[in-house]
Structures are given as C-alpha cells and as structure tokens.
Design an enzyme around this catalytic site. Sequence first.
Site, PDB file in Angstrom:
ATOM      1  N   CYS A 108     -29.232 -39.207  26.757  1.00 23.43           N
ATOM      2  CA  CYS A 108     -29.665 -38.672  25.468  1.00 23.43           C
ATOM      3  C   CYS A 108     -29.604 -39.757  24.382  1.00 23.43           C
ATOM      4  O   CYS A 108     -30.421 -40.670  24.372  1.00 23.43           O
ATOM      5  CB  CYS A 108     -28.869 -37.425  25.104  1.00 23.43           C
ATOM      6  SG  CYS A 108     -29.660 -36.426  23.805  1.00 23.43           S
ATOM      7  N   HIS A 201     -29.526 -34.081  29.745  1.00 25.61           N
ATOM      8  CA  HIS A 201     -28.077 -34.124  29.984  1.00 25.61           C
ATOM      9  C   HIS A 201     -27.747 -33.686  31.418  1.00 25.61           C
ATOM     10  O   HIS A 201     -27.484 -32.504  31.670  1.00 25.61           O
ATOM     11  CB  HIS A 201     -27.347 -33.200  29.005  1.00 25.61           C
ATOM     12  CG  HIS A 201     -27.255 -33.730  27.617  1.00 25.61           C
ATOM     13  ND1 HIS A 201     -26.250 -34.590  27.208  1.00 25.61           N
ATOM     14  CD2 HIS A 201     -28.048 -33.542  26.535  1.00 25.61           C
ATOM     15  CE1 HIS A 201     -26.417 -34.891  25.935  1.00 25.61           C
ATOM     16  NE2 HIS A 201     -27.500 -34.270  25.499  1.00 25.61           N
ATOM     17  N   GLU A 203     -25.042 -34.133  32.869  1.00 26.04           N
ATOM     18  CA  GLU A 203     -23.618 -33.764  32.914  1.00 26.04           C
ATOM     19  C   GLU A 203     -23.341 -32.391  32.305  1.00 26.04           C
ATOM     20  O   GLU A 203     -22.278 -31.815  32.550  1.00 26.04           O
ATOM     21  CB  GLU A 203     -22.782 -34.838  32.188  1.00 26.04           C
ATOM     22  CG  GLU A 203     -22.684 -34.704  30.673  1.00 26.04           C
ATOM     23  CD  GLU A 203     -23.933 -35.112  29.902  1.00 26.04           C
ATOM     24  OE1 GLU A 203     -23.884 -35.142  28.665  1.00 26.04           O
ATOM     25  OE2 GLU A 203     -24.967 -35.400  30.543  1.00 26.04           O
TER      26      GLU A 203
END
Length: 270
Positions: A108, A201, A203
């Site tokens: 990001c 993202h 994660e």
Amino acid sequence: MGIEGEYKKRYALLLAARDSEYVMKVYGGYFNVFLAAFGEEKEEEEERWDLYRVVDGEFPDTNELQTYDGFVVSGSPYDAYGDDTWILELCFLLQTLDSMQKKVLGICFGHQVLCRALGGKVGKSHSGWDIGLRKVKIVKDFSPCNFLESLHEMPPSLSIIECHQDEVWEVPTGAEVIAFSDKTGVEMFTIGDHILGIQGHPEYTKDILNNLIDRLLTQDSIETGLAEDARSKLEIAEPDRKCWQQICKAFLKGYEMHTPELNYEDIIFS
C-alpha cells in the site's frame, strides 16, 4: 524488537503506521499481523524479524543493512508523496537498499513510497477511495520473475483487500507492471527480482478492515455509502489471502511456499 535466538534468515518490518487500539487489543500490534502473514513457524526454517517504527523516526543502522535478507514496508495513513522528515529518510533508505539489490516488499503506502523513491510518480487517485475487496488482474506475458516461477500456477486474477486514496501514477524506469484492476492501473510492480510493490493488503484480515472503516467514518474521511458498500461485499466474498501470502513469501524467501497459518504461540518475542 525481534524474534530472538539462532536464525538462518533475517528480515525487517519498516512500520509506517502507528498501532491502532483495535489491532493492539486483538493482535498485539501490526508487527504480529505481518508475522502471521509472512513469517515461518517450522523449526528448520527459523528466521528473525526485527521491527523498526520508521513513522517515529526509528531506522535500521546503515552498517547492519547487509545482514538482512529482506525488508517489508507497511501501509500508512500518511501520503507517500509527502515531505515529512521520516518519509524522506525512508526514501533514502529504499534507494540504498535498491543499490544493494536487497529484497524490498512494499505494501500500500510501501508500494507507493518504493515507487517514489526509485524515480516513479505517485499522487491522489483520480477516482477516489478504494476500500474493500478488489479483483486484481495479472498481466499476461510479463517478463519472467524467479519468485513467481516458484509458484505452481499464477491465476489470472486474485481478490485482495484494499484501502487507499493514493496510487502509483507512473512506475520507475526499469519497473514492470504485473497486475492492474478496474480501479487502479498499477496494482503490482516489480524491478528485477529484488523489488515488489503491492497496492492491496495481503496481510489484512476482514476484521482489521472493518475496524478501519469504522475509524475512517468517525474521522469523516469517507462517506457512509462507500463504507456500507465495502462492508456488504466483504460479507459475501473472501480475499485470496493464502495465495497472496505465498506470492510474498516466494518473493522474500526465494523458494516454493506451502505454509499454513502462523500460530502466535509458536513464536517467542523479546
């Protein structure tokens, strides 16, 4: 801060955001979120992860950079094109790591600041916020990347959680765009086998995004309609988290990945 003991590989998280109250309560901080996504739990794959809160001006010692196998730059509420002292220092560090051919994964904000540091252009998205699940299309016939070749098969598209209002406008010279979406022209880019930027993202879990939506609403950063639309899509679909995590691990670690979810109890923190 890092995993202590003997290790075969060493990585660093360059954290460009401060821990939210929710992430601290549920996960113990973003460091743990990234470890769950990209760390290892098998004894034969022991590794050390260090945390540098670059948002607070905490950076690795220049003399220690050579000891690392890879770096991850996190997301951030700050603008990657800003001139805050820590952002400029981060840009210089990323230029140094690029010259050393060290592996750097940008997520990001990290994706955007990597682009900026290496000569590309970033700015506000012309189409506004992108929040929620986004289908990312993989470019056909891109130049071979060693880390992608280690995966069994790259699907034509993958869903990922997104939360950004800035984007890459132009990639650096020598970079290659390897994924795009209907919303964002540069969802992934690579430079050789040592630089990888991902706008989404990999994660994030759905609960982390839902809490972030709550905070953005409270701050009047987004409109209610956008928040409701993002939440409704999250309820009926899932991001391809395991596949994204395999891509990231294959990039950082250079081998074929088939790793289950990390168990926090198997890691000892300092």
